[in-house]
Write a protein that holds these residues in place. Sequence first.
Motif, PDB file in Angstrom:
ATOM      1  N   SER A   1       6.205  34.610  -4.208  1.00 52.79           N
ATOM      2  CA  SER A   1       4.763  34.408  -4.299  1.00 52.79           C
ATOM      3  C   SER A   1       4.032  35.736  -4.159  1.00 52.79           C
ATOM      4  O   SER A   1       4.546  36.692  -3.605  1.00 52.79           O
ATOM      5  N   ARG A   2       2.795  35.762  -4.645  1.00 47.01           N
ATOM      6  CA  ARG A   2       2.046  37.019  -4.686  1.00 47.01           C
ATOM      7  C   ARG A   2       1.585  37.490  -3.312  1.00 47.01           C
ATOM      8  O   ARG A   2       1.237  38.648  -3.151  1.00 47.01           O
ATOM      9  N   THR A   3       1.581  36.614  -2.315  1.00 48.24           N
ATOM     10  CA  THR A   3       1.110  37.012  -0.992  1.00 48.24           C
ATOM     11  C   THR A   3       2.236  37.162   0.023  1.00 48.24           C
ATOM     12  O   THR A   3       1.992  37.606   1.132  1.00 48.24           O
ATOM     13  N   ALA A   4       3.449  36.802  -0.329  1.00 46.36           N
ATOM     14  CA  ALA A   4       4.564  36.884   0.619  1.00 46.36           C
ATOM     15  C   ALA A   4       5.024  38.336   0.754  1.00 46.36           C
ATOM     16  O   ALA A   4       4.895  39.133  -0.167  1.00 46.36           O
ATOM     17  N   SER A   5       5.555  38.619   1.921  1.00 43.80           N
ATOM     18  CA  SER A   5       6.092  39.965   2.112  1.00 43.80           C
ATOM     19  C   SER A   5       7.340  40.130   1.254  1.00 43.80           C
ATOM     20  O   SER A   5       8.011  39.157   0.916  1.00 43.80           O
TER      21      SER A   5
ATOM     22  N   LEU B   1      -4.608  23.805   2.348  1.00 44.16           N
ATOM     23  CA  LEU B   1      -5.421  24.061   3.540  1.00 44.16           C
ATOM     24  C   LEU B   1      -5.743  25.542   3.697  1.00 44.16           C
ATOM     25  O   LEU B   1      -6.870  25.918   4.006  1.00 44.16           O
ATOM     26  N   ARG B   2      -4.753  26.376   3.462  1.00 43.51           N
ATOM     27  CA  ARG B   2      -4.931  27.811   3.658  1.00 43.51           C
ATOM     28  C   ARG B   2      -5.758  28.435   2.542  1.00 43.51           C
ATOM     29  O   ARG B   2      -6.695  29.181   2.795  1.00 43.51           O
ATOM     30  N   VAL B   3      -5.423  28.108   1.301  1.00 43.20           N
ATOM     31  CA  VAL B   3      -6.071  28.725   0.148  1.00 43.20           C
ATOM     32  C   VAL B   3      -7.475  28.185  -0.065  1.00 43.20           C
ATOM     33  O   VAL B   3      -8.377  28.918  -0.468  1.00 43.20           O
ATOM     34  N   GLY B   4      -7.678  26.897   0.223  1.00 45.89           N
ATOM     35  CA  GLY B   4      -8.971  26.262  -0.038  1.00 45.89           C
ATOM     36  C   GLY B   4     -10.134  26.957   0.638  1.00 45.89           C
ATOM     37  O   GLY B   4     -11.255  26.939   0.130  1.00 45.89           O
ATOM     38  N   LYS B   5      -9.890  27.587   1.778  1.00 40.13           N
ATOM     39  CA  LYS B   5     -10.951  28.289   2.494  1.00 40.13           C
ATOM     40  C   LYS B   5     -11.295  29.619   1.828  1.00 40.13           C
ATOM     41  O   LYS B   5     -12.414  30.095   1.939  1.00 40.13           O
ATOM     42  N   LEU B   6     -10.323  30.204   1.152  1.00 37.55           N
ATOM     43  CA  LEU B   6     -10.529  31.523   0.550  1.00 37.55           C
ATOM     44  C   LEU B   6     -10.922  31.450  -0.924  1.00 37.55           C
ATOM     45  O   LEU B   6     -11.780  32.204  -1.383  1.00 37.55           O
ATOM     46  N   VAL B   7     -10.250  30.575  -1.665  1.00 31.27           N
ATOM     47  CA  VAL B   7     -10.502  30.431  -3.099  1.00 31.27           C
ATOM     48  C   VAL B   7     -10.680  28.938  -3.377  1.00 31.27           C
ATOM     49  O   VAL B   7      -9.708  28.240  -3.669  1.00 31.27           O
ATOM     50  N   PRO B   8     -11.925  28.443  -3.280  1.00 28.99           N
ATOM     51  CA  PRO B   8     -12.158  26.996  -3.398  1.00 28.99           C
ATOM     52  C   PRO B   8     -11.628  26.360  -4.688  1.00 28.99           C
ATOM     53  O   PRO B   8     -11.089  25.261  -4.645  1.00 28.99           O
ATOM     54  N   ALA B   9     -11.754  27.039  -5.823  1.00 25.87           N
ATOM     55  CA  ALA B   9     -11.280  26.450  -7.087  1.00 25.87           C
ATOM     56  C   ALA B   9      -9.767  26.259  -7.066  1.00 25.87           C
ATOM     57  O   ALA B   9      -9.254  25.228  -7.512  1.00 25.87           O
ATOM     58  N   GLU B  10      -9.031  27.223  -6.531  1.00 26.16           N
ATOM     59  CA  GLU B  10      -7.578  27.089  -6.427  1.00 26.16           C
ATOM     60  C   GLU B  10      -7.220  25.994  -5.423  1.00 26.16           C
ATOM     61  O   GLU B  10      -6.311  25.194  -5.650  1.00 26.16           O
ATOM     62  N   GLY B  11      -7.969  25.932  -4.324  1.00 28.53           N
ATOM     63  CA  GLY B  11      -7.735  24.895  -3.322  1.00 28.53           C
ATOM     64  C   GLY B  11      -7.930  23.502  -3.896  1.00 28.53           C
ATOM     65  O   GLY B  11      -7.167  22.587  -3.595  1.00 28.53           O
ATOM     66  N   ASP B  12      -8.964  23.342  -4.747  1.00 26.72           N
ATOM     67  CA  ASP B  12      -9.202  22.049  -5.398  1.00 26.72           C
ATOM     68  C   ASP B  12      -7.993  21.631  -6.233  1.00 26.72           C
ATOM     69  O   ASP B  12      -7.562  20.475  -6.194  1.00 26.72           O
TER      70      ASP B  12
ATOM     71  N   GLY C   1       4.207  18.279   1.591  1.00 30.33           N
ATOM     72  CA  GLY C   1       3.922  19.097   2.768  1.00 30.33           C
ATOM     73  C   GLY C   1       3.664  20.553   2.414  1.00 30.33           C
ATOM     74  O   GLY C   1       2.770  21.200   2.978  1.00 30.33           O
ATOM     75  N   LEU C   2       4.440  21.080   1.483  1.00 28.77           N
ATOM     76  CA  LEU C   2       4.253  22.460   1.041  1.00 28.77           C
ATOM     77  C   LEU C   2       2.900  22.631   0.355  1.00 28.77           C
ATOM     78  O   LEU C   2       2.146  23.566   0.646  1.00 28.77           O
ATOM     79  N   LEU C   3       2.566  21.716  -0.549  1.00 29.21           N
ATOM     80  CA  LEU C   3       1.270  21.786  -1.229  1.00 29.21           C
ATOM     81  C   LEU C   3       0.115  21.599  -0.247  1.00 29.21           C
ATOM     82  O   LEU C   3      -0.935  22.241  -0.383  1.00 29.21           O
TER      83      LEU C   3
END
Length: 150
Positions: free
Chosen positions: A2-6, A59-70, A52-54
Motif C-alpha cells: 500500500s502507498r502508506t505502509a512502511s 474509519l481511518r481514511v474517511g477522516k482524511l479523504v472523505p470521497a475515498e472513505g465513502d 474488518g479490513l475495509l
Amino acid sequence: MSRTASPTAQDFVPFATAALDFHRALNIPAGPLVTSRAELDALHAHLVSTHGLLDAHALRVGKLVPAEGDQLRAARTRIWQAAEHLHAAYHAAPRPDSGEVPEREACRAGLPEGAPELTICQRHQRTAHLVRRRTTPADLHTPFTGLIRH
C-alpha cells in the motif's frame, strides 16, 4: 504494498488473493457440483475478515479523504451483503452427515444446528453487531451504496 505502509511492512492481501485463486483453480473445476458447508464457512470467514479490513480503512481514511472513505464504506457494505448471502447459503446447503437439504422454512426460522455448525452463526452475529453500529438500515437496503462527491 500500500502507498502508506512502511517499506518493511508485510502486505498479506496479495498472498490471500493468490491463495484464493489457487484454491479455485485446484478445487472448483474438478470439485463436487454442490458447494460443501465447509467451503461456504471458509468463504464466509474470508468475507468477514475482508469486511474488518475495509472497516479499518474506511474509519481511518474517511477522516482524511472523505470521497475515498465513502467508497470504502460502500465496499464494506457490499462485502457484508455478500457475507449475508453466504450465511444463508450455508444453512440451505446439504448437511454433511445425511446429505439432507433443509427445508426453506427451517432456514428462515434460523434454527440452530449446534456446534461446530454454529460457529458460522457466531461469527456472523459478532460482525452483524458491528454492522448495526456503523451502517444504517437504508445503507444496507439501497441498490447503490456509493456516494459521489464533487
